[in-house]
Motif scaffolding. Structure first.
Motif, PDB file in Angstrom:
ATOM      1  N   UNK A  37       1.257  -1.374   0.283  1.00  0.00           N
ATOM      2  CA  UNK A  37      -0.311   0.267  -0.161  1.00  0.00           C
ATOM      3  C   UNK A  37       1.058   1.279  -0.252  1.00  0.00           C
ATOM      4  N   UNK A  38       0.188   1.795   1.838  1.00  0.00           N
ATOM      5  CA  UNK A  38       1.313   2.762   1.133  1.00  0.00           C
ATOM      6  C   UNK A  38       2.482   3.538   2.434  1.00  0.00           C
ATOM      7  N   UNK A  39       2.729   1.937   2.734  1.00  0.00           N
ATOM      8  CA  UNK A  39       3.849   2.106   2.707  1.00  0.00           C
ATOM      9  C   UNK A  39       5.387   1.013   2.714  1.00  0.00           C
ATOM     10  N   UNK A  40       6.360   2.073   3.026  1.00  0.00           N
ATOM     11  CA  UNK A  40       7.514   1.562   2.278  1.00  0.00           C
ATOM     12  C   UNK A  40       8.369   0.792   3.188  1.00  0.00           C
ATOM     13  N   UNK A  41       8.910  -0.155   3.544  1.00  0.00           N
ATOM     14  CA  UNK A  41      10.166  -0.394   4.349  1.00  0.00           C
ATOM     15  C   UNK A  41      11.779  -1.063   3.824  1.00  0.00           C
ATOM     16  N   UNK A  42      13.084  -0.263   4.175  1.00  0.00           N
ATOM     17  CA  UNK A  42      13.497  -0.193   3.119  1.00  0.00           C
ATOM     18  C   UNK A  42      14.338  -0.949   4.715  1.00  0.00           C
ATOM     19  N   UNK A  43      15.015  -2.544   4.381  1.00  0.00           N
ATOM     20  CA  UNK A  43      16.116  -2.615   5.344  1.00  0.00           C
ATOM     21  C   UNK A  43      17.120  -2.558   5.778  1.00  0.00           C
ATOM     22  N   UNK A  44      17.554  -2.471   4.448  1.00  0.00           N
ATOM     23  CA  UNK A  44      19.030  -1.829   4.004  1.00  0.00           C
ATOM     24  C   UNK A  44      19.536  -0.853   5.044  1.00  0.00           C
ATOM     25  N   UNK A  45      18.385   0.658   4.870  1.00  0.00           N
ATOM     26  CA  UNK A  45      18.881   1.510   5.452  1.00  0.00           C
ATOM     27  C   UNK A  45      18.182   1.574   6.191  1.00  0.00           C
TER      28      UNK A  45
END
Length: 238
Positions: A142-150
């Motif tokens: 949806x509108x959620x974004x997760x960047x695991x590296x950062x």
């Protein structure tokens, strides 16, 4: 105690040289190499030279305390941390866990207990898959974004500042968005089986997550299933 089968280096940080000496001796008996630091600034300088396998970190130290040292370490490193404190204070314990500590021991303590806790953390972290392997690319729901590296979370392009534990909870839910996770399962995913924190601590983290996302207009990030646990919400996806 079974000695460590492979060389591991433990950074022991405490402003009391007697405590450092006791811990260095106990850890050495467990087959672990040690280095020492007398305050938070010395911890950061030592880690900058070479990252240890684990840090035993006293909370109450001069110049820079353990809480601030942990906060700075977690900005760039996931090195395991075992906190030491002279107070059996739940606020300290919860704050330590929020910052990403792996365990917590209060003074006075048995050096053998600390060594056993260190060995248990090393076993857990050795068995834990790297975070990047769990989520190698930014995950969008949806509108959620997760960047695991950062270790970055955003909602519709707006960054949302999260603690290491809050990000870990959200990443756990987002990796399997249809699954309902019990509180115990979330703890196991974050810290490994047998980690001693309460369901109430997980509930507190979830409340904080909801409040932070509500501040940017998100009211459906985490869904509660009564009597079961939590799962990822629709995240504005309809």
């Amino acid at each position: 105690m079974i000695p460590c089968p492979m060389p591991r280096t433990i950074l022991v940080a405490d402003d009391d040289p007697h405590i450092r000496q006791l811990l260095v001796f106990a850890l050495g008996k467990a087959g672990l190499d040690t280095i020492e630091a007398e305050d938070g600034e010395a911890v950061l300088a030592s880690v900058a030279r070479a990252t240890p396998d684990l840090i035993v970190l006293d909370i109450n130290m001069p110049r820079m305390d353990g809480i601030e040292a942990c906060r700075r370490l977690r900005a760039t490193s996931d090195v395991p941390i075992l906190f030491l404190s002279s107070r059996d204070d739940e606020i300290d314990r919860v704050l330590g866990i929020e910052l990403g500590a792996d365990d917590y021991v209060t003074k006075p303590f048995s050096p053998r207990e600390v060594a056993a806790r260190v060995m248990a953390i090393l076993r857990r972290t050795a068995a834990r898959p790297p975070a990047a392997a769990e989520l190698a690319h930014p995950l969008v729901h949806g509108r959620l974004t997760l960047d695991a590296d950062g270790w970055q979370a955003s909602w519709a392009g707006t960054p949302v500042a999260l603690t290491a534990t809050e990000f870990g909870i959200l990443r756990t839910l987002a990796a399997m968005p249809s699954k309902v996770f019990s509180r115990e399962a979330i703890i196991d995913r974050l810290h490994g089986p047998g980690f001693a924190i309460t369901d109430r601590t997980i509930d507190s983290h979830v409340r904080n997550l909801r409040a932070k996302f509500a501040a940017v207009g998100a009211d459906d990030v985490i869904e509660t299933r009564a009597g079961i646990g939590y799962r990822l919400g629709l995240c504005g996806g309809g």
